[in-house]
Design a protein around this motif. Structure first.
Motif, PDB file in Angstrom:
ATOM      1  N   UNK A 137       0.816  -1.219   0.000  1.00  3.60           N
ATOM      2  CA  UNK A 137       0.000   0.000   0.000  1.00  3.60           C
ATOM      3  C   UNK A 137       0.849   1.269   0.000  1.00  3.60           C
ATOM      4  N   UNK A 138       0.406   2.240  -0.785  1.00  7.99           N
ATOM      5  CA  UNK A 138       1.110   3.515  -0.860  1.00  7.99           C
ATOM      6  C   UNK A 138       0.791   4.401   0.340  1.00  7.99           C
ATOM      7  N   UNK A 139      -0.379   4.173   0.933  1.00  3.47           N
ATOM      8  CA  UNK A 139      -0.802   5.008   2.056  1.00  3.47           C
ATOM      9  C   UNK A 139      -0.597   4.275   3.373  1.00  3.47           C
ATOM     10  N   UNK A 140      -0.220   4.999   4.433  1.00  2.00           N
ATOM     11  CA  UNK A 140       0.044   4.355   5.727  1.00  2.00           C
ATOM     12  C   UNK A 140      -1.233   3.893   6.419  1.00  2.00           C
ATOM     13  N   UNK A 141      -1.045   2.982   7.390  1.00  2.00           N
ATOM     14  CA  UNK A 141      -2.195   2.535   8.187  1.00  2.00           C
ATOM     15  C   UNK A 141      -2.880   3.750   8.781  1.00  2.00           C
ATOM     16  N   UNK A 142      -4.197   3.707   8.814  1.00  2.00           N
ATOM     17  CA  UNK A 142      -4.971   4.828   9.338  1.00  2.00           C
ATOM     18  C   UNK A 142      -5.501   5.739   8.237  1.00  2.00           C
ATOM     19  N   UNK A 143      -4.865   5.729   7.083  1.00  2.60           N
ATOM     20  CA  UNK A 143      -5.352   6.530   5.950  1.00  2.60           C
ATOM     21  C   UNK A 143      -6.581   5.828   5.375  1.00  2.60           C
ATOM     22  N   UNK A 144      -7.584   6.579   4.938  1.00  4.70           N
ATOM     23  CA  UNK A 144      -8.812   5.965   4.426  1.00  4.70           C
ATOM     24  C   UNK A 144      -8.600   4.983   3.266  1.00  4.70           C
ATOM     25  N   UNK A 145      -7.566   5.151   2.469  1.00  2.00           N
ATOM     26  CA  UNK A 145      -7.339   4.300   1.302  1.00  2.00           C
ATOM     27  C   UNK A 145      -6.520   3.049   1.650  1.00  2.00           C
ATOM     28  N   UNK A 146      -5.873   3.050   2.798  1.00  4.71           N
ATOM     29  CA  UNK A 146      -4.974   1.946   3.169  1.00  4.71           C
ATOM     30  C   UNK A 146      -5.680   0.591   3.152  1.00  4.71           C
ATOM     31  N   UNK A 147      -6.813   0.488   3.786  1.00  9.30           N
ATOM     32  CA  UNK A 147      -7.523  -0.800   3.839  1.00  9.30           C
ATOM     33  C   UNK A 147      -7.926  -1.279   2.451  1.00  9.30           C
ATOM     34  N   UNK A 148      -8.340  -0.345   1.601  1.00 13.85           N
ATOM     35  CA  UNK A 148      -8.694  -0.720   0.228  1.00 13.85           C
ATOM     36  C   UNK A 148      -7.465  -1.280  -0.492  1.00 13.85           C
ATOM     37  N   UNK A 149      -6.317  -0.615  -0.340  1.00 15.47           N
ATOM     38  CA  UNK A 149      -5.096  -1.085  -0.992  1.00 15.47           C
ATOM     39  C   UNK A 149      -4.664  -2.451  -0.445  1.00 15.47           C
ATOM     40  N   UNK A 150      -4.872  -2.688   0.835  1.00 19.49           N
ATOM     41  CA  UNK A 150      -4.528  -3.985   1.426  1.00 19.49           C
ATOM     42  C   UNK A 150      -5.376  -5.102   0.832  1.00 19.49           C
ATOM     43  N   UNK A 151      -6.552  -4.764   0.333  1.00 25.35           N
ATOM     44  CA  UNK A 151      -7.435  -5.785  -0.220  1.00 25.35           C
ATOM     45  C   UNK A 151      -7.094  -6.157  -1.663  1.00 25.35           C
ATOM     46  N   UNK A 152      -6.175  -5.427  -2.293  1.00 19.46           N
ATOM     47  CA  UNK A 152      -5.779  -5.758  -3.665  1.00 19.46           C
ATOM     48  C   UNK A 152      -5.157  -7.150  -3.674  1.00 19.46           C
ATOM     49  N   UNK A 153      -5.452  -7.945  -4.690  1.00 15.41           N
ATOM     50  CA  UNK A 153      -4.930  -9.319  -4.728  1.00 15.41           C
ATOM     51  C   UNK A 153      -3.414  -9.424  -4.530  1.00 15.41           C
ATOM     52  N   UNK A 154      -2.617  -8.577  -5.170  1.00 15.03           N
ATOM     53  CA  UNK A 154      -1.164  -8.672  -5.023  1.00 15.03           C
ATOM     54  C   UNK A 154      -0.741  -8.436  -3.575  1.00 15.03           C
ATOM     55  N   UNK A 155      -1.412  -7.532  -2.905  1.00 15.29           N
ATOM     56  CA  UNK A 155      -1.072  -7.260  -1.511  1.00 15.29           C
ATOM     57  C   UNK A 155      -1.529  -8.385  -0.596  1.00 15.29           C
ATOM     58  N   UNK A 156      -2.656  -8.981  -0.903  1.00 12.20           N
ATOM     59  CA  UNK A 156      -3.128 -10.119  -0.109  1.00 12.20           C
ATOM     60  C   UNK A 156      -2.163 -11.294  -0.224  1.00 12.20           C
ATOM     61  N   UNK A 157      -1.577 -11.477  -1.413  1.00 11.61           N
ATOM     62  CA  UNK A 157      -0.594 -12.548  -1.610  1.00 11.61           C
ATOM     63  C   UNK A 157       0.656 -12.281  -0.774  1.00 11.61           C
ATOM     64  N   UNK A 158       1.146 -11.047  -0.801  1.00 12.01           N
ATOM     65  CA  UNK A 158       2.326 -10.697  -0.002  1.00 12.01           C
ATOM     66  C   UNK A 158       2.057 -10.956   1.478  1.00 12.01           C
ATOM     67  N   UNK A 159       0.896 -10.527   1.948  1.00 17.31           N
ATOM     68  CA  UNK A 159       0.540 -10.721   3.358  1.00 17.31           C
ATOM     69  C   UNK A 159       0.452 -12.208   3.690  1.00 17.31           C
TER      70      UNK A 159
END
Length: 85
Positions: free
Chosen positions: A44-66
């Motif tokens: 995610x480009x935005x830090x935790x707490x930013x409104x867009x952070x959770x949306x970015x965490x839900x992207x498939x590529x980020x879910x794979x990394x997690x």
């Protein structure tokens, strides 16, 4: 950020990064470290707490990394990023 100490720390971090990407992780800790590195570079480009952070965490590529980080580290949550590369 232009102090000699900061420039020296940045040079050490840069050297460690280039050394690390030449390695092949052979342990769970190594895989977790690589997952954290990938997260810091392309998570995610935005830090935790930013409104867009959770949306970015839900992207498939980020879910794979997690998922890789959780499996390798045995921890819950998001990858640990101790510095920015």
């Amino acid at each position: 950020f232009d102090t000699p100490e900061m420039k020296a720390a940045e040079a050490r971090e840069d050297a460690a990064f280039w050394e690390m990407i030449e390695l092949t992780p052979v342990s769970q800790a190594g895989i977790a470290a690589f997952a954290s590195l990938i997260w810091s570079l392309s998570g995610p480009a935005f830090p935790e707490g930013h409104p867009v952070h959770d949306e970015e965490c839900s992207y498939p590529k980020n879910r794979i990394i997690v998922a890789i980080w959780r499996a390798a580290s045995g921890k819950e949550g998001l990858p640990v990023v101790s510095s920015i590369f």
